[in-house]
Every structure is written in C-alpha cells, then in structure tokens.
Design a protein around this motif. Structure first.
Motif, PDB file in Angstrom:
ATOM      1  N   ARG A  37      44.888  12.479  30.164  1.00  0.00           N
ATOM      2  CA  ARG A  37      45.307  12.460  28.760  1.00  0.00           C
ATOM      3  C   ARG A  37      44.515  11.424  27.958  1.00  0.00           C
ATOM      4  NH1 ARG A  37      48.889  14.342  31.868  1.00  0.00           N
ATOM      5  NH2 ARG A  37      49.808  16.319  31.215  1.00  0.00           N
ATOM      6  N   PHE A  38      44.136  10.339  28.624  1.00  0.00           N
ATOM      7  CA  PHE A  38      43.306   9.349  27.935  1.00  0.00           C
ATOM      8  C   PHE A  38      41.987   9.986  27.505  1.00  0.00           C
ATOM      9  CE2 PHE A  38      39.778   6.368  28.089  1.00  0.00           C
ATOM     10  CZ  PHE A  38      40.129   5.581  27.003  1.00  0.00           C
ATOM     11  N   ARG A  39      41.378  10.716  28.454  1.00  0.00           N
ATOM     12  CA  ARG A  39      40.095  11.352  28.154  1.00  0.00           C
ATOM     13  C   ARG A  39      40.219  12.283  26.947  1.00  0.00           C
ATOM     14  NH1 ARG A  39      37.393  11.546  33.527  1.00  0.00           N
ATOM     15  NH2 ARG A  39      36.279   9.557  33.391  1.00  0.00           N
ATOM     16  N   LEU A  65      42.131   7.461  19.964  1.00  0.00           N
ATOM     17  CA  LEU A  65      42.603   6.130  20.380  1.00  0.00           C
ATOM     18  C   LEU A  65      41.641   5.046  19.907  1.00  0.00           C
ATOM     19  CD1 LEU A  65      43.901   7.063  23.929  1.00  0.00           C
ATOM     20  CD2 LEU A  65      45.273   6.508  21.911  1.00  0.00           C
ATOM     21  N   ARG A  66      40.356   5.389  19.809  1.00  0.00           N
ATOM     22  CA  ARG A  66      39.366   4.409  19.326  1.00  0.00           C
ATOM     23  C   ARG A  66      39.666   3.978  17.888  1.00  0.00           C
ATOM     24  NH1 ARG A  66      35.610   6.826  22.810  1.00  0.00           N
ATOM     25  NH2 ARG A  66      35.134   8.511  21.377  1.00  0.00           N
ATOM     26  N   GLY A  98      37.394   1.746  27.310  1.00  0.00           N
ATOM     27  CA  GLY A  98      38.357   1.823  26.200  1.00  0.00           C
ATOM     28  C   GLY A  98      39.796   1.766  26.674  1.00  0.00           C
ATOM     29  N   SER A  99      40.031   1.816  27.984  1.00  0.00           N
ATOM     30  CA  SER A  99      41.401   1.728  28.474  1.00  0.00           C
ATOM     31  C   SER A  99      41.446   0.620  29.524  1.00  0.00           C
ATOM     32  CB  SER A  99      41.813   3.038  29.126  1.00  0.00           C
ATOM     33  OG  SER A  99      41.110   3.206  30.336  1.00  0.00           O
ATOM     34  N   HIS A 100      42.627   0.342  30.023  1.00  0.00           N
ATOM     35  CA  HIS A 100      42.785  -0.643  31.094  1.00  0.00           C
ATOM     36  C   HIS A 100      43.668  -0.018  32.137  1.00  0.00           C
ATOM     37  CE1 HIS A 100      41.134  -3.861  28.616  1.00  0.00           C
ATOM     38  NE2 HIS A 100      41.702  -3.207  27.640  1.00  0.00           N
ATOM     39  N   ALA A 101      43.338  -0.253  33.400  1.00  0.00           N
ATOM     40  CA  ALA A 101      44.246   0.220  34.432  1.00  0.00           C
ATOM     41  C   ALA A 101      45.482  -0.666  34.375  1.00  0.00           C
ATOM     42  CB  ALA A 101      43.582   0.099  35.793  1.00  0.00           C
TER      43      ALA A 101
END
Ligand code: MCA
Length: 507
Positions: A108-110, A116-117, A134-137
């Motif tokens: 979903r992030f992809r 989101l940016r 652009g994300s964090h685990a």
C-alpha cells in the motif's frame, strides 16, 4: 476508563486462554497483551503523543489487532482505513485528520507513495518490511529496550479514541469522533443484551476497519473473555466448515454474507452441524424478510437483526430469545440508548407513523472532526438525527422498524456509498458533462451502484473506461458496477434531479 485498559484487565483474567486464532496461529490473552505492550512501547519510542491521530491501512492481520489496542493504550486516536482505499482517498483522510503517523504495508505504501510525498507532516511506518525510500520500517523492538515501558492509559472517558470516516451527502467524508465512553458504554450494552460470556467462540469474517467488525465483533468478544476465530476474508464454504470444526457460538455478518451462506448451504449434500451456534447476528444493511425466512427454513436458526450507525455504535437489537425476533424489525433500543421518531414538523410522530430516528445516550459520538457546522446540523437539543426513517410499534414495547433513508444513500454489501462522492469523481472525467448515481436493487449486494452519465458532445468514452477511471480513484465497493449513457438526466420543473424516475428508467 480507557478501552485498552479494559482489554489488559481481561488479559489478566484469562491469561492462558486463546484470545484470537487467525488462520492457523493462536494468540492467548497473555500473548496478545504482551504484543500490545510491545507495540505501545514502540509507539512511545517513535514519538507518538496523546491525541495524535494515527492512521492504519492494513489488511486483516494480527498486526492490526496489536496496533489498534496499543494506540488506545498510549492515549492516541486510531483512524482505521479500508485497505482498498486508493491514493486520492488516503490523501484526503490523512490530511483532513492531520494524522501524524500512518501505519501501512509495503504494497500500500508503494501504491500511495506519490501522494504521501505531498504530506510531509505524516510519518509512514511499515509493519511488514524494511523501508522503501520515504517510509520507515516499524521498529521490531522498542528503541529504549532496556527500560521497561509501563502503559499508563492517559486517555479515557470523553477523550476521543477513534475517528471513523463516513461518506457524506456532499461527497466529502466526515470523521465521526468516538470517545472511550462511547465505545465502552456500547460494548457493555451489547454484552448484556447478547449475553456474551467467556464460553463464546466468535467466528469473525468481517473487515476490521469498521464499527461492525472492530467494535461490535472484536472488542465485544475480547471484552467478554471469549475466543475469536478470524478468517482474513469472507468465504461461505469456509465459514460453514469453521462453525462446525471450531464449535463456534456466534457469527456476525452483513446480509450479503447471509445471502451467500444460505445459497451455499442449499448446494451442500452434507449439511454442517450447527449445534454449537447460539447467535447468527446481522447488521450494516437491512435484512430482507425473504432472507430471514429462507435462512430459518434451511438452518433452523433465526437471524438476529440489530441496527446501528458509525456515529452511535449500536442502537437497537432483537432479542437473544428466538421467539422475540421479528423479520423486518431491528428490535428494541439497547439499555442506555434513547430513541425518538420525529415527524417532518419536528414533533414526536404518532404511533406507527414514519419519521426520522433520533438517538440520545452515552453511545452517541462527540461530533465530526473539524466540522462544527456539520456537527451542529446533525444534532437537535442533544439528540442525534440518524437520517434513517422508521416507526415504532408501541404495542410491542416500542419495537423499531426501519423503512428507508431521509437522504441519498446506497448500501452495497454493508458499505455506505453516498452517490455525490461518485458523481464528483465521474464529473471530473473530461468526457462527462454530468452524472447521477443510484442504487439498483440487487439480490447479492442489496443495492448495486449504477451510474447514469451524460457525455460531452465530442467525447469518445466507453462505459468500461468510466468504470476504470473510478476504480483508479475510489475503493472498489464504491465504483459503479454499470454505467449507462443517457441524453439528459430527468429533472422537475425547478431543475431538481428526479432520481426516482431515473431509477425506474435504468433498472
Ligand atoms: C467488495 N466489492 C464490492 C463490495 N465488496 N462491491 C460492491 N459492494 C461491496 N460491498 C467488490 C470489490 O471491490 C471487488 O471489485 C469485487 O467486489 C470482489 O471483491 P472481494 O473482496 O472478493 O469481495 P467480496 O469478498 O465478494 O466482498 C463482499 C463482502 C464485503 C464480503 C460482502 O463487501 C464485506 O465484507 N462487507 C462488509 C462491510 C462491512 O463490514 N460493513 C460494516 C460497516 P474489483 O473486482 O473491481 O476489485 S459499519 C456499519 O455499517 C454500521 C455501523 C453497522 O451498523 O454495522
């Protein structure tokens, strides 16, 4: 009281008992509580503060269950989102709610990375994988692992626990703010009415991001110390099998599920053994009388229909005694919930007269997030106006019957769809001059979202093009199943759209 603290209290009472069985993995109450505590420590470590809005867009996974309780335990506000929402929809929810964190998965992030940016204030944490740019685990362990994190449950009572977005008549979704008191009072009313006990085994086949699957089903069962067997998606064949094998006692579903269950039953040579079952509960859409009767003829069980809204939780229910259940009626007001039927003149309707259902009680939400005008419009003298039309039978202890809606709403497979939102999307297509969306009666979904479209003169667009265009912008359940081209939309002399005429014309 804080909703998550109640959950932790139950965990202490039922430590070694299975709480959730998801697919083939069992989590005891003790394990569930440990994971919730670990997630709470992670939230604290990443800087979550009380009152922060934390959006979650995840499929039906155990991480969702841990995270939801963990967020409540640190006094933040959950914002559960449909995993099928498309990037434009996500952008709206995150920015409207001013969420500080967004928990999702890699897939979903992809899909939503480009929107989101444009939301730099939102920190994205992935529950499944290390971070694409652009994300964090999400950290696996609390960052300050050495120091023990104590959950202090800083929110409770009238503090907001969750924001549930519901579509609106204007096409702009509204976030209904539900407090800890709202959730707990409703859970207790249902506990009493449905006689929940720790011996219950709930088969959970609903989505987790809505009032029905989350608060009524999951919270209700865990509050009772019951066991929840979860399927990650609804499948009629597996549902019958699990009821028998898992000796389930309660099932909750929407009418589309019961429709599919009974059709599947009819085709089965060996019928499942249902003797363990106590309650088949239906809600989120009207249960047709024919389905109520057909289900009873085949299975010997009367479906228990109940009624609620996102803003109020559950309002009314039929009784656990099968003799007290009536087809076509949603039963009686729950303990602590007051009902009024109000005529168009704003006065109490006479017996059996149809009016709008108004509700008051500790279950009624705090208001719409950031929309004070919409909030005051939806209340009169402390009563919430549901927009549902109905009447009560005073001879039968004020038994409630619902007959329709005061405003334009389609209910498809238990999901509310406001036509305006779909019309706005369609009218954003360069080939569309205007569009009107209606719900056509449907055997499976109850109503089927259908669009009538007037094209611009030069447009060369097919119905499939328009449906695809919607699919890129809206969750699947909102998209028209059919688009019909018309020369003009029917209007009255004042220019007002006549959806009743349109419905007859395109049905
Ligand atoms: C899925 N699709 C739908 C719906 N669900 N289309 C119209 N209406 C729907 N309800 C579309 C998908 O986008 C997809 O389209 C295609 O159908 C197949 O998807 P799939 O996931 O296989 O669908 P399904 O398994 O057949 O889903 C039907 C369902 C589901 C199980 C009935 O809709 C569902 O779980 N409904 C429950 C809703 C619910 O929990 N409501 C509670 C709201 P494509 O092929 O284009 O991708 S809370 C509430 O209302 C109040 C408070 C209350 O009282 O409970």
């Amino acid at each position: 009281m804080n909703t998550a603290r109640l959950r932790a209290d139950r965990a202490r009472m039922h430590k070694d008992k299975p709480a959730v069985v998801l697919e083939n993995t069992t989590y005891t109450y003790g394990e569930l509580d440990r994971e919730i505590a670990r997630y709470a420590a992670v939230l604290d470590a990443v800087g979550v503060r009380t009152t922060d809005r934390i959006a979650i867009q995840l499929p039906k996974t155990i991480e969702f269950v841990f995270l939801e309780s963990a967020i409540l335990s640190v006094g933040a506000v959950t914002l559960p989102l449909n995993p099928d929402y498309q990037p434009d929809e996500i952008e709206y929810f995150l920015s409207d709610s001013r969420s500080r964190f967004f928990f999702t998965d890699r897939e979903r992030f992809r899909r939503a990375a480009h929107v989101l940016r444009s939301l730099p204030g939102v920190r994205v944490l992935l529950t499944d994988d290390p971070d694409p740019a652009g994300s964090h685990a999400m950290p696996r362990e609390p960052i300050h692992a050495g120091t023990r994190f104590e959950r202090t449950y800083p929110a409770g009572g009238d503090d907001v626990a969750t924001i549930i977005y519901t579509s609106g008549t204007t096409g702009r979704s509204k976030g209904a703010m539900l407090t800890h008191r709202n959730l707990i009072s409703n859970m207790q009313a249902l506990h009493e009415t449905w006689e929940w006990s720790s011996d219950d085994i709930l088969l959970h086949v609903l989505p987790l991001f809505h009032v029905h699957g989350l608060f009524v089903a999951l919270h209700g069962a865990l509050n009772a110390g019951a066991t929840v067997i979860m399927h990650d998606r609804f499948d009629p064949s597996r549902t019958w099998e699990t009821i028998e094998r898992g000796k389930c006692t309660v099932l909750m579903g929407v009418p589309t599920m019961y429709q599919r269950l009974v059709t599947h039953w009819e085709g089965k040579d060996t019928k499942p053994d249902l003797r363990s079952m106590r309650l088949f509960i239906s809600g989120s859409a009207p249960l047709p009388e024919t389905l109520f009767n057909r289900f009873e003829e085949h299975t010997g069980y009367r479906i228990l229909e109940r009624y609620g809204t996102s803003e109020t939780g559950m309002i009314a229910s039929n009784s656990t005694d099968p003799a007290g259940r009536k087809a076509g009626s949603v039963g009686h007001a729950l303990p602590g919930v007051q009902l009024r039927i109000v005529s168009a003149q704003g006065t109490d309707a006479s017996p059996l007269e149809v009016g709008e259902v108004w509700v008051r009680g500790e279950n009624v939400f705090k208001g719409y997030w950031g929309m004070p005008d919409k909030t005051s419009d939806s209340f009169r003298d402390g009563w919430f106006r549901t927009g549902d039309m109905g009447y009560v039978d005073r001879e039968d202890g004020n038994r409630l019957y619902l007959v329709g809606r005061a405003n334009d709403l389609i209910i498809s497979g238990g999901y509310n769809v406001y036509p305006k939102e779909i019309e706005n999307v369609l009218e954003g297509h360069p080939g569309v001059r205007e569009a009107a969306v209606v719900g056509i009666p449907d055997h499976d979904f109850g109503e089927r979202v259908t669009a009538a479209v007037v094209l611009t003169e030069s447009a060369e667009v097919s119905a499939d093009d328009l449906i695809r265009y919607c699919r890129e912008r809206l969750a699947g359940y909102k998209c028209p199943k059919r688009a019909v081209f018309v020369d003009a939309l029917p209007r009255n002399a004042m220019g007002k759209l006549r959806k009743d005429i349109l419905l007859k014309r395109i049905s």
